[in-house]
Design a protein around this motif. Sequence first.
Motif, PDB file in Angstrom:
ATOM      1  N   SER A  58       1.318  -1.397  -0.150  1.00  0.00           N
ATOM      2  CA  SER A  58      -0.154   0.170  -0.101  1.00  0.00           C
ATOM      3  C   SER A  58       0.686   1.255   0.251  1.00  0.00           C
ATOM      4  N   LEU A  59      -0.030   2.491  -0.309  1.00  0.00           N
ATOM      5  CA  LEU A  59       0.819   3.712  -0.534  1.00  0.00           C
ATOM      6  C   LEU A  59      -0.014   4.487  -0.418  1.00  0.00           C
ATOM      7  N   ILE A  60       0.244   5.040   0.873  1.00  0.00           N
ATOM      8  CA  ILE A  60      -0.605   5.824   2.064  1.00  0.00           C
ATOM      9  C   ILE A  60      -0.148   7.156   2.075  1.00  0.00           C
ATOM     10  N   ILE A  61      -0.727   8.281   1.967  1.00  0.00           N
ATOM     11  CA  ILE A  61      -0.478   9.654   2.737  1.00  0.00           C
ATOM     12  C   ILE A  61      -0.499   9.400   4.303  1.00  0.00           C
ATOM     13  N   ASN A  62       0.605   9.586   5.452  1.00  0.00           N
ATOM     14  CA  ASN A  62       0.455   9.498   6.739  1.00  0.00           C
ATOM     15  C   ASN A  62      -0.306  10.833   7.403  1.00  0.00           C
ATOM     16  N   THR A  63      -0.258  10.570   8.508  1.00  0.00           N
ATOM     17  CA  THR A  63      -0.855  11.598   9.562  1.00  0.00           C
ATOM     18  C   THR A  63       0.208  12.946  10.249  1.00  0.00           C
ATOM     19  N   ALA A  64       1.096  12.601   9.676  1.00  0.00           N
ATOM     20  CA  ALA A  64       2.389  13.710   9.637  1.00  0.00           C
ATOM     21  C   ALA A  64       2.406  14.534   8.098  1.00  0.00           C
ATOM     22  N   GLY A  65       1.966  13.892   7.551  1.00  0.00           N
ATOM     23  CA  GLY A  65       1.857  14.418   5.927  1.00  0.00           C
ATOM     24  C   GLY A  65       3.425  14.609   4.869  1.00  0.00           C
ATOM     25  N   GLY A  66       3.448  12.408   5.135  1.00  0.00           N
ATOM     26  CA  GLY A  66       4.664  11.946   5.052  1.00  0.00           C
ATOM     27  C   GLY A  66       4.045  11.151   3.850  1.00  0.00           C
ATOM     28  N   LEU A  67       4.120  10.570   3.070  1.00  0.00           N
ATOM     29  CA  LEU A  67       3.839   9.445   2.625  1.00  0.00           C
ATOM     30  C   LEU A  67       4.649   7.856   2.969  1.00  0.00           C
ATOM     31  N   LEU A  68       3.536   6.477   3.111  1.00  0.00           N
ATOM     32  CA  LEU A  68       4.278   5.953   3.965  1.00  0.00           C
ATOM     33  C   LEU A  68       3.659   4.963   2.928  1.00  0.00           C
ATOM     34  N   VAL A  69       5.236   4.056   2.629  1.00  0.00           N
ATOM     35  CA  VAL A  69       4.827   2.022   1.481  1.00  0.00           C
ATOM     36  C   VAL A  69       5.373   1.346   2.709  1.00  0.00           C
ATOM     37  N   GLN A  70       3.632   0.639   2.922  1.00  0.00           N
ATOM     38  CA  GLN A  70       3.817  -0.803   3.721  1.00  0.00           C
ATOM     39  C   GLN A  70       3.870  -2.304   2.788  1.00  0.00           C
ATOM     40  N   ILE A  71       4.703  -2.901   3.143  1.00  0.00           N
ATOM     41  CA  ILE A  71       4.936  -4.081   2.378  1.00  0.00           C
ATOM     42  C   ILE A  71       4.701  -5.531   3.430  1.00  0.00           C
ATOM     43  N   ARG A  72       4.008  -6.703   2.748  1.00  0.00           N
ATOM     44  CA  ARG A  72       3.626  -8.025   3.970  1.00  0.00           C
ATOM     45  C   ARG A  72       4.314  -9.268   3.604  1.00  0.00           C
ATOM     46  N   ASN A  73       4.691  -9.934   3.874  1.00  0.00           N
ATOM     47  CA  ASN A  73       4.952 -11.082   3.020  1.00  0.00           C
ATOM     48  C   ASN A  73       3.832 -12.298   3.329  1.00  0.00           C
ATOM     49  N   ASP A  74       3.518 -13.376   2.981  1.00  0.00           N
ATOM     50  CA  ASP A  74       2.758 -14.247   3.255  1.00  0.00           C
ATOM     51  C   ASP A  74       2.244 -14.458   4.617  1.00  0.00           C
ATOM     52  N   ALA A  75       3.483 -14.481   5.492  1.00  0.00           N
ATOM     53  CA  ALA A  75       2.926 -14.258   6.836  1.00  0.00           C
ATOM     54  C   ALA A  75       2.482 -13.264   7.715  1.00  0.00           C
TER      55      ALA A  75
END
Length: 194
Positions: A58-75
């Motif tokens: 996912s690509l997110i605009i976070n509450t601090a006004g920055g961008l956030l990348v979240q990546i998960r594996n199969d677990a």
Amino acid sequence: YARFDGVAGTYVSTPDSAANRITGSITMEVDVAPDTWVPTGNDRLVEYNRIVGSAAYSLIINTAGGLLVQIRNDAGVLLANTFSVATGLVAGSRHTVAGTYNALTGEVEFFVDGSSIGTGVATAGTIATGTGDIVVGGSVKNSTSLEGIIYSAKLYNGVGASKVLVNNFYPQPYLQGDTNFTSVTGELWTLQGN
């Protein structure tokens, strides 16, 4: 474009497909004009759900006004939960933002209008595969939804010059009142919520 009202449960989605299952390096790029660049909740621009409610990427605009990348594996383990410095962008202004994840090195990089605004270090690894939808402008699981306009959202397999476009949310000729449309890369997108 697609205008989002910020109401939880409002987003546009397309069903799972082999093209959405990017397991290596990824680039997520969104042309967006949010009502605010410092939201009260994390505003998801684009995400792929490995199962309902658990995003593989996912690509997110976070509450601090920055961008956030979240990546998960199969677990379901977070490989990346990496954020940029605050973008400092003006509320309502239109910009193309991007986040990349290099699966071989774990490097995350953030871009605004094609220029890098910083990098971060995450864990190298394989991105989860799944059967969930690609979601633009909100989240199946989380209560926050973008308030603003998304002009396009592109997913690329890879990073840098070798990246290949695999999914392009581009809602033209999307007409007001339409509840679905087919994008230029062939996906059927459906409005969920308001």
